[in-house]
Design a protein around this motif. Structure first.
Motif, PDB file in Angstrom:
ATOM      1  N   ARG A 263       0.752  -1.209  -0.050  1.00 14.05           N
ATOM      2  CA  ARG A 263       0.247   0.005   0.074  1.00 14.05           C
ATOM      3  C   ARG A 263       0.855   1.218  -0.167  1.00 14.05           C
ATOM      4  O   ARG A 263       1.756   1.353   0.790  1.00 14.05           O
ATOM      5  CB  ARG A 263      -0.961  -0.115   1.180  1.00 14.05           C
ATOM      6  N   ALA A 278      -4.488   4.011  -1.709  1.00 14.87           N
ATOM      7  CA  ALA A 278      -4.915   2.641  -1.792  1.00 14.87           C
ATOM      8  C   ALA A 278      -5.400   2.165  -2.863  1.00 14.87           C
ATOM      9  O   ALA A 278      -5.134   1.114  -3.491  1.00 14.87           O
ATOM     10  CB  ALA A 278      -6.069   2.587  -0.614  1.00 14.87           C
ATOM     11  N   SER A 281      -2.436   1.926  -5.313  1.00 20.86           N
ATOM     12  CA  SER A 281      -1.911   0.671  -5.271  1.00 20.86           C
ATOM     13  C   SER A 281      -2.429  -0.538  -5.766  1.00 20.86           C
ATOM     14  O   SER A 281      -1.957  -1.460  -6.391  1.00 20.86           O
ATOM     15  CB  SER A 281      -1.488   0.508  -3.618  1.00 20.86           C
ATOM     16  N   GLU A 282      -3.811  -0.664  -5.663  1.00 19.05           N
ATOM     17  CA  GLU A 282      -4.504  -1.833  -6.320  1.00 19.05           C
ATOM     18  C   GLU A 282      -4.679  -1.740  -7.518  1.00 19.05           C
ATOM     19  O   GLU A 282      -4.672  -2.808  -8.190  1.00 19.05           O
ATOM     20  CB  GLU A 282      -6.002  -2.095  -5.514  1.00 19.05           C
ATOM     21  N   ARG A 299      -3.775  -8.832  -2.664  1.00 24.74           N
ATOM     22  CA  ARG A 299      -3.954  -7.470  -1.980  1.00 24.74           C
ATOM     23  C   ARG A 299      -4.097  -7.502  -0.376  1.00 24.74           C
ATOM     24  O   ARG A 299      -3.279  -6.878   0.088  1.00 24.74           O
ATOM     25  CB  ARG A 299      -5.106  -6.803  -2.301  1.00 24.74           C
ATOM     26  N   TRP A 303      -1.138  -5.828   2.107  1.00 24.31           N
ATOM     27  CA  TRP A 303      -1.451  -4.713   2.955  1.00 24.31           C
ATOM     28  C   TRP A 303      -1.468  -5.186   4.402  1.00 24.31           C
ATOM     29  O   TRP A 303      -1.617  -4.299   5.185  1.00 24.31           O
ATOM     30  CB  TRP A 303      -2.804  -4.146   2.313  1.00 24.31           C
ATOM     31  N   ASP A 409     -12.219  -1.388   0.504  1.00 17.24           N
ATOM     32  CA  ASP A 409     -11.693  -1.546   1.799  1.00 17.24           C
ATOM     33  C   ASP A 409     -12.350  -2.056   2.690  1.00 17.24           C
ATOM     34  O   ASP A 409     -12.082  -3.040   3.490  1.00 17.24           O
ATOM     35  CB  ASP A 409     -10.973  -0.221   2.301  1.00 17.24           C
TER      36      ASP A 409
END
Length: 783
Positions: A263, A278, A281-282, A299, A303, A409
């Protein structure tokens, strides 16, 4: 300014001279800028107390003159000088979005740090004179050799598991004893006597005076370890393996083409920056995962590590050769992204680059970063085509995109009603900005399904249908939309439609681990166990560090009666996600069916310590029920139905516990409630085998044996290879007094993999066991 700190102070082993800006320690020395010194003085005035960022800016720079970046820079200079690190602070702790705290109490000293050497020197001379140093060194060398020999030979000699901890305990426990004995006693003229403090001529003489102290220390330590082993014990083979004690899964290799995306760090700490980092990053992770030559860590696994995690930790936990990390800073409409590709074996940067763009260009930034990373991973890409494929990334306004990432999330957390509602709220807010945002509609579909799985309200399934319909209408070409539709169809019993949706997702993205896992669940429901296992292993090959895939594979083994193998897979998943209460609850279920009731109880207690959840409460109640502790079973089942009042299975379990606790009215009410809830659930998915079994049992316990037989017969017809319908058939036949058919069903359940030990433990099957011959009794097992 009357401040005694200005004359100098010590933090740990570092001397700071504020007036000159100089600092000096055992391994470092240099000068600090005036602003950094002033920040340090402000923190040193209130050690171990939080000092807010605003207060530091006002005191050091004056009201309205400082900046967050300047303060962050000053803190960074202090950390660099002291050799401190934000992730594991020893001097300065960061409290995100609030301020900083000095962790060390400053010591005021009016004498130079280089002078006070006489006392330590005299102390060491005294230790040498008594022979303490010589005895301690000899003891540690001998202890180290003992541990090495034990480690190398005890397994081959077949010694018990507690032998090596025993030796380690002896070595550690005897060390303070040898220090005390060598200080107070000495060996002189053939006997032990009080140490006279006479100076030893050298190392050997000091050792000669104290070798009996070494022998005596080992002897006393062996005695203490022996008492501990007899009373408490160094090993407990029945205890569940704690996640932090599990060895690294040896079959997850570190391959050259394995990569993780950590992350990205939100520098300014704002909610928008954190959500954007976030999402960025994903998105990078998702694009890398679609490349045929790469193996990308999941992920959730990546993370679970902090930002800026040490490379050795990343390599050990995620089993990757490379990883990507970076940072995001948003200031108005300006966006700055720093991305770094790191070799996990060496910790060195393969590439590091800064991107300064406008916030509206975030998709292009993502593309640039991914292109840069892939171009530096030539060994991981197919040799004939290093270019990125066209991925058809959906565009959306930045604000909607940030809200969408916030919803994801919440979905990625272990599912609770609260997490599902938080996801639904975030996706709804994104759709308020962009009503055509297809993946946000798909996210709402999954969120409604998660909420139904927790609260069992059929209206949630209708809402999921509506959300998936909107997603397919606006973005049917996206794999995320097809996967969401597949989940909806699977949970409502439309297995052929679910299979078609998951295959459509794989046509778009052949490396979609979620689509493969969805197909595996469909195959499992269609009783194709081998196909389900093969699909889950294929998904795990794509994401070898994804704990959810280990969990799914363990669940498939569990349903096919491979309970010991399932427990191993659950333990591997718990190694990757040690604080996941769902995994612990699943591990406990496999321990129950393996007959390890005490171990299961400990596992469920660990799960409940993390989160009070219905599964753990209900299953802990089952453990007490099978052990005959019916009052305790009632307590836990009552808590379970409070946590999930819509669960038909929890109400049925409560009815069983109340029945044997002697509360027949309460049991009748619980069975009736279970039956109503089961019928409602069958209205959503008529082919749900577990719900058919629960409904059948609820009818049987109310004396409605004809309805019970019909329902359990439907379950057997739907899943002929599943042992649970046969087990419930044995329960129902025993309840109705048809012992011959009950015995046949019990034997068939055992043949399909149901543990004999649980049939022996099931109180409802006591009449069947009583009619069995003694030789047959050992062949039955329980619930």
């Amino acid at each position: 300014m009357d401040n005694p700190l200005l004359n100098g102070f010590t933090l740990g082993d570092i001397r700071v001279e504020p007036l000159t800006g100089r600092y000096a320690g055992r391994h470092r020395a240099g000068h600090l800028p005036p602003r950094a010194i002033e920040v340090l003085l402000c923190l040193a005035k209130q050690p171990r107390h939080l000092v807010s960022r605003d207060a530091l800016l006002a005191r050091v720079w004056g009201d309205g003159h400082g900046s967050s970046e300047a303060l962050t820079h000053a803190i960074g200079e202090l950390r660099h000088a002291f050799g401190d690190h934000a992730d594991e602070p020893h001097y300065i702790q960061t409290v995100p979005r609030r301020g900083y705290r000095l962790l060390v109490e400053p010591r005021l000293e009016n004498v130079p740090t280089a002078e006070p050497t006489a006392a330590p020197a005299g102390f060491w001379q005294t230790l040498f004179r008594h022979g303490v140093v010589q005895a301690a060194v000899a003891y540690l060398v001998a202890g180290w050799l003992l541990i090495q020999v034990a480690d190398a030979t005890f397994d081959n000699l077949g010694l018990p598991d507690w032998s090596l901890p025993f030796v380690t305990f002896v070595v550690i426990g005897g060390f303070p004893l040898v220090l005390l004995l060598s200080w107070f006693l000495e060996f002189a003229e053939g006997r032990m006597e009080r140490d006279r403090g006479e100076k030893s001529a050298g190392w050997l003489q000091g050792l000669e005076r104290n070798y009996l102290a070494i022998v005596a220390a080992y002897g006393l330590a062996v005695l203490g370890a022996g008492i501990y082993q007899l009373s408490v014990g160094f090993g407990d083979s029945g205890a569940p393996v704690a996640a932090e004690e599990l060895a690294e899964p040896g079959y997850i290799p570190v391959e050259r083409n394995a990569i993780a995306v950590l992350r990205f760090l939100a520098i300014d700490g704002s909610a928008a920056s954190e959500a954007f980092s976030a999402g960025l990053s994903e998105d990078i992770l998702d694009r890398l995962a679609r490349l045929a030559g790469l193996r990308v860590a999941a992920r959730g696994d990546a993370w679970s590590l902090p930002e800026n995690a040490p490379s050795a930790t990343v390599r050990r936990r995620l089993r990757v050769a490379y990883f990507v990390e970076g940072s995001v800073r948003i200031a108005g409409d300006d966006l700055r992204v720093v991305a770094q590709l790191i070799d996990s074996a060496t910790g060195r940067h393969v590439v590091s680059r800064e991107f300064d763009r406008k916030l509206e260009d975030h998709i292009e930034v993502q593309r640039e970063i991914t292109d840069l990373i892939v171009s530096n991973l030539r060994v991981a890409l197919p040799g004939d085509d290093p270019r990125l494929p066209a991925l058809g990334i959906e565009r959306a306004p930045v604000d909607a995109y940030v809200l969408y990432r916030r919803g994801l999330d919440a979905l990625y957390q272990p599912t609770t009603a609260e997490s599902a509602r938080a996801a639904l709220d975030a996706f709804a807010a994104a759709l308020d900005i962009d009503p055509g945002f297809a993946v946000a509609h798909a996210g709402r579909c999954i969120g409604w399904l998660q909420l139904y799985a927790r609260e069992y309200d059929a209206q949630f399934v209708d809402a999921a249908e509506s959300a998936c319909g909107a997603a397919l209408e606006t973005g049917g070409q996206l794999p995320e939309v097809r996967v969401a539709a597949g989940q909806l169809y699977r949970m409502t019993g439309r297995l052929d439609s679910a299979k078609a949706a998951f295959r459509a997702a794989l046509d778009i993205d052949p490396r979609s681990a979620r689509a493969l896992a969805g197909l595996a669940r469909v195959a499992e429901q269609q009783q194709d166990v081998d196909e389900a296992a093969a699909l889950l292993r294929a998904a795990r090959d794509i994401q070898p560090g994804n704990w959810q895939l280990y969990n799914d594979l363990a669940g498939q083994m569990f349903m096919s009666g491979q309970y010991a193998d399932a427990a191993v897979e659950y333990q591997h998943a718990a190694f990757l996600e040690p604080e996941n209460y769902v995994l612990l609850s699943n591990l406990g279920a496999s321990q129950i069916l393996a007959g390890e009731f005490a171990a299961a109880a400990r596992t469920y207690e660990r799960s409940l310590a993390i989160e009070r959840n219905e599964e753990a409460l209900s299953n802990l109640g089952i453990v007490h029920y099978l052990q005959g502790n019916f009052e305790r079973a009632v307590e836990y089942h009552e808590q379970a139905v409070l946590a999930a009042p819509g669960s038909a299975a929890s109400w049925a379990n409560l009815g069983d516990a109340l029945h044997f606790a002697g509360d027949q009215d309460g049991a009748e009410s619980a069975y009736a409630r279970s039956g109503r809830l089961a019928r409602e659930a069958l209205g959503v998915n008529p082919a749900d085998v577990d719900t058919l079994c629960v409904a059948a049992w609820a009818h049987a316990m109310q004396g409605q044996f004809e309805e019970a037989s019909a329902l359990v017969g439907m379950a057997i017809e739907t899943a002929p290879g599943n042992p649970y319908p046969q087990y419930y058939a044995a329960l129902i036949r025993t309840r109705s007094g048809d012992f011959e058919l009950a015995d046949a069903a019990a034997h068939r359940a055992i043949e399909l993999g149901y543990p004999p030990g649980l049939i022996d433990a099931e109180p409802h099957l006591a009449p069947l066991r009583a009619r069995a011959e003694p030789a047959d009794t050992a062949g039955h097992a329980g619930r």
